[in-house]
Every structure is written in C-alpha cells, then in structure tokens.
Design a protein around this motif. Structure first.
Motif, mmCIF file in Angstrom:
data_model
loop_
_atom_site.group_PDB
_atom_site.id
_atom_site.type_symbol
_atom_site.label_atom_id
_atom_site.label_comp_id
_atom_site.label_asym_id
_atom_site.label_seq_id
_atom_site.Cartn_x
_atom_site.Cartn_y
_atom_site.Cartn_z
ATOM 1 N N LEU A 27 11.507 -60.084 -7.520
ATOM 2 C CA LEU A 27 12.846 -59.561 -8.201
ATOM 3 C C LEU A 27 12.980 -58.354 -8.711
ATOM 4 N N HIS A 66 20.411 -59.325 -1.705
ATOM 5 C CA HIS A 66 18.990 -59.068 -1.320
ATOM 6 C C HIS A 66 18.945 -59.277 0.120
ATOM 7 N N VAL A 72 21.680 -62.992 -4.796
ATOM 8 C CA VAL A 72 21.024 -63.115 -6.201
ATOM 9 C C VAL A 72 22.001 -63.170 -7.405
ATOM 10 N N LYS A 76 20.039 -64.432 -12.771
ATOM 11 C CA LYS A 76 18.753 -64.426 -12.469
ATOM 12 C C LYS A 76 18.124 -62.807 -12.424
#
Ligand code: C2E
Ligand code: MG
Ligand code: MG
Ligand code: MG
Length: 281
Positions: A27, A66, A72, A76
């Motif tokens: 991420l 994403h 997402v 997060k």
C-alpha cells in the motif's frame, strides 16, 4: 541472553507478521503511483442545517481505487501516508481537487456552499500549510469563504502558539476551521477557549445511542452549551437514525451529518443534489 531471546521472538512472530508487513509495504509503495496515475477520487458528504433542513456544506472524503485491491478505505492508507509523510502530497491533492470542483459548481450557477477538507495534523508541524493553501486557492480561483478545514485535536498537542498563529492567518483569509472527531482526543474543554475555531464536530461515538443513554445525552448537552457560549457552532457527525436527528435538534446542534441524510457521494451525484437545492443566496 537478551539478543538470543529477541531473535527467538522475531522468528516466532515472523509467520504471522509477514503478510501484514507485506500488505503495508504494498500500500505504501502504491500511494505514490496512485497520485501519479489518478487513482484517487473525492466523494462528498452533505452537511444539513439542523434548523431548516437545507444542504449547507459538503465534506470531501478521499477514495482510492487500487487496480488490484479494489477500493481501499481511507482508514487503511491515511495512517500509512501519515507515517511516511506522503500525507502532505495527498492533502494538497485533496485540497486542490475539492476547491477546483467547488469552483466549477459555483461557476455553473449551482447553490453556493462551503467545502470542507480534512487536513492531517502533520501539515501543521511539518509542511507549509499556509503556502499550500494560498497556492492552491490561487490556482483554482475559489473564494476562501467557501472553504473549511477539518483538523483533529492532535494538532494542538505541540507548538500550540504557532498552530494558533497559523489558524488565525487562515481565518483572516475567510477560511473556516473545524475540530473533527471532537471528544475523542486529549484536548480539554478549557483549552478550547484559546482556539480560534469556527465549529466543533462532535464525534459519532457521542451521537450513537444518545436517545437511550442519559449519561451520554447530559454530557453532549453540556458540551453543546459550552461550545455555544464560546460562539462556535456544533456539528453532529454520524447521525444515522431519525431519533438521533430529533435529539440533536432538540439539543440545538447547528448542523447534522450522517447516513440518515446522505452517504458520501461521487461528484456527479452530489451535483444532482446541488441542482435540486434551492439556490437561495
Ligand atoms: P472523518 O473526517 O471523521 O469522516 C467521517 C467518516 O465517517 C467518513 O468515513 C464517513 O464516510 C463516515 N460517516 C459519515 N456518516 C456516517 C454515519 O452516519 N455512520 C457511519 N458509521 N459512518 C459515517 P471515511 O470516508 O471512510 O473516512 C474516514 C476517515 O479518514 C475520516 O474521518 C478522516 O479522518 C480520514 N480521511 C478521509 N478523507 C481524507 C482526506 O481527504 N484527507 C485526510 N487527511 N484524511 C481523510
Ligand atoms: Mg472530517
Ligand atoms: Mg469526523
Ligand atoms: Mg471520524
């Protein structure tokens, strides 16, 4: 000895931690690319005037689409971006996009309302918030009276005098400042007095179940009275039921926000709402 013990622990936990660390790194590495490749977008959640029921503002909330992981949620990746410092880039992008969009709506003759942008605490002690705001306002041409910044109590944990200076500067430009998630942090009601704030957003945890919890409702009542006595407005966050809404109105909350009225909406759906709202100016 200690070193061997440490190594032992590491090996013991490794199998469990590795996937988490990998996801985190994936991420984190993805954030830069996300900005480059336009994977972020903004949703807008309405704020409602409690007395009239009218749409009176919107809050911009970031979304990350994403390419592999799908949507997402901000919870997060915002904390990761805060850790790495990349949040400064994200905040700038969000601020610019929110101002650009609001200007487009204004120029189209839609109801003029203020757009709120969430600004990370990090921007107050690391980035150059004044410079960022000035340059993006200039780039988009939006009147600062239609901009509001949401900050959390964490902003006031350090360099409070410098933070107050920055806020005063922004307020002089016409920008409104809200304290987000109020009541969840460390700031005291006593401290609130010193802060040049426009309004306080009562965290959802205070609103949830307020109708059946006497302790909660008397705390909220006291907070609202105090905030009003300092000439600030109160916004109730996370209003989900009609009962909660009625209660917040009874307690004289100024503005309401929550799924009861609307979830955060993509720009085109919010635009429909703006077009339906009475363009009373
Ligand atoms: P926040 O600023 O306190 O935003 C409110 C969050 O509560 C949003 O979640 C919103 O979708 C959700 N919410 C609104 N009404 C209700 C309700 O009635 N019930 C429930 N259960 N939830 C409700 P979201 O969009 O997932 O954002 C979470 C947090 O992530 C935000 O909390 C904010 O702290 C952060 N965030 C979101 N967008 C940005 C951004 O552009 N920049 C920065 N720095 N942080 C952001
Ligand atoms: Mg917020
Ligand atoms: Mg909040
Ligand atoms: Mg929140």
């Amino acid at each position: 000895n200690a070193k061997e013990e440490g190594d032992g622990c590491y090996r013991f936990f490794k199998p469990n931690l590795l996937p988490l660390i990998e996801e985190k790194m994936r991420l984190e590495n993805g954030l830069y690319k996300a900005l480059q490749e336009n994977q972020f977008s903004l949703y807008y959640q309405p704020k409602i005037n409690a007395a009239t029921g009218e749409l009176c503002g919107i809050e911009a909330l970031i979304r990350w689409k994403h390419p592999d992981l799908g949507l997402v949620p901000p919870d997060k990746f915002i904390p990761l971006a805060e850790e790495s410092g990349f949040i400064l880039e994200i905040d700038r992008w969000v601020f610019r996009e929110a101002c650009r969009q609001n200007k487009v709506w204004q120029d189209a003759g839609l109801k003029q309302i203020s757009v709120s942008v969430n600004i990370s605490a990090r921007h107050f002690y690391q980035g150059n918030l004044k410079e960022m705001i000035l340059s993006e306002l200039k780039a988009t041409g939006l009147d600062p009276h239609y901009v509001s910044l949401e900050i959390t109590e964490g902003v006031f944990m350090r360099n409070i005098d410098q933070v107050i200076d920055t806020i005063l500067y922004l307020r002089n430009l016409g920008i409104q400042i809200s304290i987000d998630d109020f009541g969840t942090g460390y700031s005291s009601l006593n401290q609130l007095q010193r802060l040049p704030i426009s309004d306080v957003k009562l965290d959802r945890s205070f609103i949830q179940g307020i109708t059946s919890d006497d302790k909660k409702s008397s705390i909220v009542r006291a907070i609202i009275e105090l905030v009003h006595s300092m000439n600030m407005k109160v916004v109730a966050e996370g209003v989900e039921t009609l009962d909660e809404s009625r209660f917040c109105k009874e307690l004289k909350c100024d503005e309401l926000q929550g799924y009861l009225f609307s979830r955060p909406l993509p720009a085109d759906e919010l635009e429909v709402m703006l077009a339906q709202a009475d363009p009373e100016r």
